[in-house]
Design a protein around this motif. Sequence first.
Motif, PDB file in Angstrom:
ATOM      1  N   PRO A 120       0.445  -1.034   0.436  1.00  0.00           N
ATOM      2  CA  PRO A 120      -0.198   0.137  -0.334  1.00  0.00           C
ATOM      3  C   PRO A 120       0.747   1.014   0.138  1.00  0.00           C
ATOM      4  O   PRO A 120       0.282   1.937  -0.198  1.00  0.00           O
ATOM      5  CB  PRO A 120      -1.080  -0.244   1.229  1.00  0.00           C
ATOM      6  CG  PRO A 120      -0.035  -0.839   2.244  1.00  0.00           C
ATOM      7  CD  PRO A 120       0.534  -1.608   0.888  1.00  0.00           C
ATOM      8  N   ASP A 121       2.036   1.040   0.346  1.00  0.00           N
ATOM      9  CA  ASP A 121       3.101   2.253   0.180  1.00  0.00           C
ATOM     10  C   ASP A 121       3.799   2.365  -0.914  1.00  0.00           C
ATOM     11  O   ASP A 121       4.418   3.668  -0.656  1.00  0.00           O
ATOM     12  CB  ASP A 121       3.804   2.427   1.444  1.00  0.00           C
ATOM     13  CG  ASP A 121       4.876   1.322   2.103  1.00  0.00           C
ATOM     14  OD1 ASP A 121       5.031  -0.015   0.762  1.00  0.00           O
ATOM     15  OD2 ASP A 121       5.596   1.342   2.280  1.00  0.00           O
ATOM     16  N   GLU A 122       3.339   1.975  -2.099  1.00  0.00           N
ATOM     17  CA  GLU A 122       4.527   1.910  -3.574  1.00  0.00           C
ATOM     18  C   GLU A 122       4.224   3.367  -3.845  1.00  0.00           C
ATOM     19  O   GLU A 122       4.858   4.158  -4.601  1.00  0.00           O
ATOM     20  CB  GLU A 122       3.768   1.256  -4.024  1.00  0.00           C
ATOM     21  CG  GLU A 122       4.659   0.506  -5.609  1.00  0.00           C
ATOM     22  CD  GLU A 122       5.858   1.004  -5.505  1.00  0.00           C
ATOM     23  OE1 GLU A 122       6.690   2.148  -5.836  1.00  0.00           O
ATOM     24  OE2 GLU A 122       7.005   0.361  -4.774  1.00  0.00           O
ATOM     25  N   ALA A 123       2.602   4.287  -4.016  1.00  0.00           N
ATOM     26  CA  ALA A 123       2.628   5.067  -4.722  1.00  0.00           C
ATOM     27  C   ALA A 123       2.439   6.480  -2.828  1.00  0.00           C
ATOM     28  O   ALA A 123       1.491   6.016  -1.921  1.00  0.00           O
ATOM     29  CB  ALA A 123       1.822   5.453  -5.329  1.00  0.00           C
ATOM     30  N   THR A 124       3.388   7.575  -2.720  1.00  0.00           N
ATOM     31  CA  THR A 124       3.248   8.527  -2.180  1.00  0.00           C
ATOM     32  C   THR A 124       2.719   9.702  -2.991  1.00  0.00           C
ATOM     33  O   THR A 124       3.697   9.833  -3.330  1.00  0.00           O
ATOM     34  CB  THR A 124       4.633   8.791  -1.558  1.00  0.00           C
ATOM     35  OG1 THR A 124       5.120   7.795  -0.497  1.00  0.00           O
ATOM     36  CG2 THR A 124       4.731   9.572  -0.260  1.00  0.00           C
ATOM     37  N   VAL A 125       1.823  10.389  -1.980  1.00  0.00           N
ATOM     38  CA  VAL A 125       0.999  11.853  -2.626  1.00  0.00           C
ATOM     39  C   VAL A 125       2.202  12.761  -2.333  1.00  0.00           C
ATOM     40  O   VAL A 125       2.794  12.773  -0.940  1.00  0.00           O
ATOM     41  CB  VAL A 125       0.052  11.940  -2.161  1.00  0.00           C
ATOM     42  CG1 VAL A 125      -0.598  13.227  -2.652  1.00  0.00           C
ATOM     43  CG2 VAL A 125      -1.099  11.021  -2.573  1.00  0.00           C
ATOM     44  N   VAL A 126       2.321  13.677  -3.360  1.00  0.00           N
ATOM     45  CA  VAL A 126       3.485  14.460  -3.287  1.00  0.00           C
ATOM     46  C   VAL A 126       3.184  15.877  -3.670  1.00  0.00           C
ATOM     47  O   VAL A 126       1.323  15.959  -3.983  1.00  0.00           O
ATOM     48  CB  VAL A 126       4.815  14.542  -4.087  1.00  0.00           C
ATOM     49  CG1 VAL A 126       5.264  12.794  -3.247  1.00  0.00           C
ATOM     50  CG2 VAL A 126       4.313  14.158  -5.576  1.00  0.00           C
ATOM     51  N   THR A 127       3.547  17.119  -2.784  1.00  0.00           N
ATOM     52  CA  THR A 127       2.747  18.395  -3.930  1.00  0.00           C
ATOM     53  C   THR A 127       3.317  18.381  -5.388  1.00  0.00           C
ATOM     54  O   THR A 127       3.869  17.851  -6.252  1.00  0.00           O
ATOM     55  CB  THR A 127       3.831  19.472  -3.309  1.00  0.00           C
ATOM     56  OG1 THR A 127       3.432  18.886  -1.825  1.00  0.00           O
ATOM     57  CG2 THR A 127       3.162  21.066  -3.634  1.00  0.00           C
ATOM     58  N   GLY A 128       2.265  18.677  -6.325  1.00  0.00           N
ATOM     59  CA  GLY A 128       2.445  18.764  -8.011  1.00  0.00           C
ATOM     60  C   GLY A 128       1.858  20.622  -8.373  1.00  0.00           C
ATOM     61  O   GLY A 128       0.957  20.864  -7.594  1.00  0.00           O
ATOM     62  N   PRO A 129       1.710  20.363  -8.810  1.00  0.00           N
ATOM     63  CA  PRO A 129       1.561  21.806 -10.101  1.00  0.00           C
ATOM     64  C   PRO A 129      -0.631  22.258  -9.865  1.00  0.00           C
ATOM     65  O   PRO A 129      -1.031  23.347  -9.703  1.00  0.00           O
ATOM     66  CB  PRO A 129       1.895  21.977 -11.377  1.00  0.00           C
ATOM     67  CG  PRO A 129       2.115  19.955 -11.826  1.00  0.00           C
ATOM     68  CD  PRO A 129       2.240  19.772 -10.924  1.00  0.00           C
ATOM     69  N   TRP A 130      -1.107  20.785 -10.010  1.00  0.00           N
ATOM     70  CA  TRP A 130      -2.433  21.236  -9.990  1.00  0.00           C
ATOM     71  C   TRP A 130      -3.258  20.875  -8.695  1.00  0.00           C
ATOM     72  O   TRP A 130      -3.250  19.467  -8.467  1.00  0.00           O
ATOM     73  CB  TRP A 130      -3.295  20.406 -11.092  1.00  0.00           C
ATOM     74  CG  TRP A 130      -2.445  20.749 -12.821  1.00  0.00           C
ATOM     75  CD1 TRP A 130      -2.294  22.069 -12.815  1.00  0.00           C
ATOM     76  CD2 TRP A 130      -1.182  20.068 -13.643  1.00  0.00           C
ATOM     77  NE1 TRP A 130      -1.589  22.066 -14.013  1.00  0.00           N
ATOM     78  CE2 TRP A 130      -0.851  20.459 -14.074  1.00  0.00           C
ATOM     79  CE3 TRP A 130      -1.705  18.544 -13.634  1.00  0.00           C
ATOM     80  CZ2 TRP A 130      -0.099  20.249 -15.102  1.00  0.00           C
ATOM     81  CZ3 TRP A 130      -0.433  18.173 -14.829  1.00  0.00           C
ATOM     82  CH2 TRP A 130       0.026  18.949 -15.423  1.00  0.00           C
ATOM     83  N   LYS A 131      -4.245  20.815  -8.378  1.00  0.00           N
ATOM     84  CA  LYS A 131      -5.383  20.554  -7.934  1.00  0.00           C
ATOM     85  C   LYS A 131      -5.727  19.271  -7.610  1.00  0.00           C
ATOM     86  O   LYS A 131      -6.825  19.531  -8.911  1.00  0.00           O
ATOM     87  CB  LYS A 131      -6.531  21.832  -7.285  1.00  0.00           C
ATOM     88  CG  LYS A 131      -7.465  21.377  -5.827  1.00  0.00           C
ATOM     89  CD  LYS A 131      -7.860  22.543  -5.340  1.00  0.00           C
ATOM     90  CE  LYS A 131      -8.874  21.802  -4.803  1.00  0.00           C
ATOM     91  NZ  LYS A 131     -10.311  22.594  -3.938  1.00  0.00           N
TER      92      LYS A 131
END
Length: 134
Positions: A120-131
Amino acid sequence: MREPFETVALGAAPVVAAPDGSAVRPLCVIPGAGSFANFRLDAGEVAKAVVHRTVQEIWYVVGGAGTMWRRAGDITETVDLYPGVCVTIPLGTHFQFRAAVAEPLEVVAATMPPWPVDSPDEATVVTGPWKPTF
């Protein structure tokens, strides 16, 4: 024993939510080598920006239009996505994608090594340019 071949029809593959919110249909897997999937965002949808922990991907746009943002270290790039465009997401790349307002975006992608379905931790949410819309 696992069969030596795998055949999956797109319409028969289950639709699951990817960690970024997109609709994904996992397709074929070669254990230890790679996996293949179909991703879709409906018109106007924006995925969450993520970074993968252990996998890298190659995407090929098969339908619709959209945009992808990628960042690796000090290098940032935003590219248009439309049928026939192929993009890479090397290990450690932060990325986000969105569908055009007027049409959905559909891509197929190879993941190397195979997507770790039990991680479940393969993808980590990060800050991107769009909402994100998810």
